[in-house]
Design a protein around this motif. Structure first.
Motif, PDB file in Angstrom:
ATOM      1  N   GLU A 127       0.897  -1.240  -0.109  1.00  0.00           N
ATOM      2  CA  GLU A 127      -0.078   0.130  -0.149  1.00  0.00           C
ATOM      3  C   GLU A 127       0.752   1.250   0.099  1.00  0.00           C
ATOM      4  O   GLU A 127       1.596   1.361   0.842  1.00  0.00           O
ATOM      5  CB  GLU A 127      -0.858   0.077   1.285  1.00  0.00           C
ATOM      6  N   ILE A 129       0.468   8.387  -2.885  1.00  0.00           N
ATOM      7  CA  ILE A 129       1.173   9.407  -3.614  1.00  0.00           C
ATOM      8  C   ILE A 129       0.912  10.661  -3.762  1.00  0.00           C
ATOM      9  O   ILE A 129      -0.365  10.964  -4.089  1.00  0.00           O
ATOM     10  CB  ILE A 129       1.376   8.675  -4.894  1.00  0.00           C
ATOM     11  N   ILE A 137       6.108   9.800  -2.089  1.00  0.00           N
ATOM     12  CA  ILE A 137       5.325   8.515  -1.685  1.00  0.00           C
ATOM     13  C   ILE A 137       5.670   8.115  -0.320  1.00  0.00           C
ATOM     14  O   ILE A 137       6.853   8.212   0.195  1.00  0.00           O
ATOM     15  CB  ILE A 137       6.048   7.375  -2.759  1.00  0.00           C
ATOM     16  N   GLN A 165       4.826   5.275   2.831  1.00  0.00           N
ATOM     17  CA  GLN A 165       4.184   3.758   3.048  1.00  0.00           C
ATOM     18  C   GLN A 165       4.520   3.562   4.551  1.00  0.00           C
ATOM     19  O   GLN A 165       5.335   3.920   4.968  1.00  0.00           O
ATOM     20  CB  GLN A 165       5.541   2.812   2.041  1.00  0.00           C
ATOM     21  N   ILE A 222       8.202   4.392  -7.987  1.00  0.00           N
ATOM     22  CA  ILE A 222       7.658   3.159  -7.436  1.00  0.00           C
ATOM     23  C   ILE A 222       8.799   2.080  -6.981  1.00  0.00           C
ATOM     24  O   ILE A 222       8.651   1.334  -6.126  1.00  0.00           O
ATOM     25  CB  ILE A 222       6.362   2.598  -7.985  1.00  0.00           C
ATOM     26  N   LEU A 237      -0.264  -3.470  -6.212  1.00  0.00           N
ATOM     27  CA  LEU A 237      -0.140  -2.197  -5.231  1.00  0.00           C
ATOM     28  C   LEU A 237      -1.435  -1.377  -5.242  1.00  0.00           C
ATOM     29  O   LEU A 237      -2.282  -1.355  -5.945  1.00  0.00           O
ATOM     30  CB  LEU A 237       0.640  -0.959  -6.149  1.00  0.00           C
ATOM     31  N   MET A 248      -2.870   1.969  -4.254  1.00  0.00           N
ATOM     32  CA  MET A 248      -2.391   3.388  -3.957  1.00  0.00           C
ATOM     33  C   MET A 248      -3.706   4.433  -3.847  1.00  0.00           C
ATOM     34  O   MET A 248      -5.011   4.149  -4.274  1.00  0.00           O
ATOM     35  CB  MET A 248      -1.977   3.621  -5.463  1.00  0.00           C
ATOM     36  N   ILE A 284      -3.843   8.444  -4.455  1.00  0.00           N
ATOM     37  CA  ILE A 284      -3.163   9.698  -5.262  1.00  0.00           C
ATOM     38  C   ILE A 284      -3.860  10.785  -5.094  1.00  0.00           C
ATOM     39  O   ILE A 284      -5.023  11.137  -5.315  1.00  0.00           O
ATOM     40  CB  ILE A 284      -3.072   9.160  -6.603  1.00  0.00           C
ATOM     41  N   ALA A 316      -1.404   5.378 -13.090  1.00  0.00           N
ATOM     42  CA  ALA A 316      -1.181   4.435 -12.096  1.00  0.00           C
ATOM     43  C   ALA A 316      -1.334   3.235 -12.273  1.00  0.00           C
ATOM     44  O   ALA A 316      -0.675   2.195 -11.815  1.00  0.00           O
ATOM     45  CB  ALA A 316      -1.948   4.882 -10.828  1.00  0.00           C
ATOM     46  N   GLY A 358      -0.292  -0.373 -10.495  1.00  0.00           N
ATOM     47  CA  GLY A 358      -1.197  -0.259  -9.483  1.00  0.00           C
ATOM     48  C   GLY A 358      -2.656  -0.977  -9.646  1.00  0.00           C
ATOM     49  O   GLY A 358      -3.037  -1.067 -10.814  1.00  0.00           O
ATOM     50  N   VAL A 407      -6.817   1.506  -7.299  1.00  0.00           N
ATOM     51  CA  VAL A 407      -6.418   2.881  -7.157  1.00  0.00           C
ATOM     52  C   VAL A 407      -7.404   3.870  -6.754  1.00  0.00           C
ATOM     53  O   VAL A 407      -8.624   3.745  -7.357  1.00  0.00           O
ATOM     54  CB  VAL A 407      -5.883   3.436  -8.700  1.00  0.00           C
TER      55      VAL A 407
END
Length: 341
Positions: free
Chosen positions: A9, A12, A21, A23, A87, A101, A103, A105, A123, A128, A131
């Motif tokens: 996960e 962004i 970014i 995490q 990434i 992923l 994400m 954003i 993405a 991604g 998303v």
């Protein structure tokens, strides 16, 4: 847990100037939004800091691209390359397989459907799987620590590299929203023009950016403790190409960026004009929050306060507000109704 079921996960903040970014709760990438591409093969050579060090210094074989302009994607394939490269920095060397992923954003609140689609597509092409998008002023508010779901009005002015987002937030939604394509990049361009016109010296975009950081000010008169020392600029004479040295003071820069700062002022006033009276009263009580890199401009809060008559607060770490908010949203995907899929 098998390698293939591994879900990573990340949040962004895809900015015109920088991409951050997050995490977990850690900032794992904080890099300039620049990518260097080989013209012959159309392959990525470098991304982030390394690509920025090549910016305005390349030969015919290499081109450097800032894929975002005015807060939105201007070059789709370069943006995809850049996102992939950044990434990769997050999980370099840690897993045998690229994990799927999830994400969140941050996107400008004035984005059109087409622009939102472009971010989502970029993405997804950069691995991604799941998303979510969040409007930047909303993310900034969450990152600052405002309870965005409370039944009270809060105003955020998020000044990035390419756009200024102004939003009044209440009950987990944006009530009024003003998005203008005037922000840090325009201030940098003002400085470039001014140096050429006033001092006959050619300065690059990067040098203009350094002038802005060292002696940029929204006020021509700053308190003594805030006033920066003059900054010495070296460059070629615009006409003779002979080397020049020019000393620049903050009063000059305040003068040359005055019109652009006034545009931001007017946008804030317009957003206030469109705010319902009950929420307006809350804003007067709570003050207005400044976030984004533009919030670091000396004297900006004081200038806006004087003009508008409402207290302005600068977020604790204005450059990271949107990224932090996107990171918190990642943990609350089921709870936050304002996330867009």
């Amino acid at each position: 847990m098998g390698f293939f079921s591994f879900v990573q996960e990340i949040a962004i903040d895809l900015g015109t100037a920088n991409t951050i970014i997050i995490q977990g709760e850690k900032i794992v990438v904080d890099q300039p939004s620049v990518v260097a591409i080989d013209r012959d093969t159309n392959k990525m050579i470098a991304v982030g800091e390394r690509a920025k060090s090549m910016y305005e210094k390349t030969n015919d074989r290499i081109k450097t691209v800032r894929p975002l302009r005015d807060g939105v994607i201007a070059d789709f394939s370069a943006c995809e390359m850049m996102m992939r490269g950044l990434i990769k920095m997050v999980h370099s060397g840690r897993h045998l397989f690229s994990p799927s992923l999830r994400m969140v954003i941050g996107v400008p609140s004035g984005s059109t459907e087409v622009e939102l689609r472009a971010v989502r597509d970029s993405a997804e092409h950069a691995d991604g799987r799941d998303v979510y998008l969040i409007f930047e002023p909303m993310a900034a508010a969450v990152g600052i620590g405002i309870d965005v779901e409370a039944p009270e009005g809060n105003m955020i002015v998020d000044i990035g590299g390419g756009s200024t987002e102004i939003a009044v937030i209440s009950l987990g939604g944006i009530v009024t929203n003003q998005s203008i394509r005037v922000a840090g990049d325009e201030l940098t361009a003002d400085i470039q023009d001014y140096m050429a016109r006033q001092h006959n010296i050619k300065v690059s975009e990067r040098m203009a950016e350094r002038i802005k950081i060292n002696v940029g000010s929204a006020l021509a008169e700053l308190p003594e403790e805030e006033a920066p020392e003059d900054y010495v600029v070296h460059g070629p004479n615009r006409i003779t190409a002979l080397p020049m040295e020019v000393s620049v003071c903050y009063q000059e820069i305040a003068h040359c960026i005055d019109k652009t700062v006034a545009k931001i002022e007017n946008a804030v006033l317009q957003a206030l004009e469109n705010t319902p009276p009950e929420l307006y009263a809350d804003i007067v009580k709570n003050g207005i929050w400044l976030s984004g890199g533009g919030a670091l401009l000396r004297g900006l809060g004081a200038r806006l306060e004087k003009k508008i008559g409402i207290t302005f607060h600068v977020a604790e770490d204005p450059l990271l507000s949107v990224a932090r908010g996107a990171g918190i949203a990642l943990k609350n995907i089921d709870k936050f109704s304002f996330l867009m899929r």
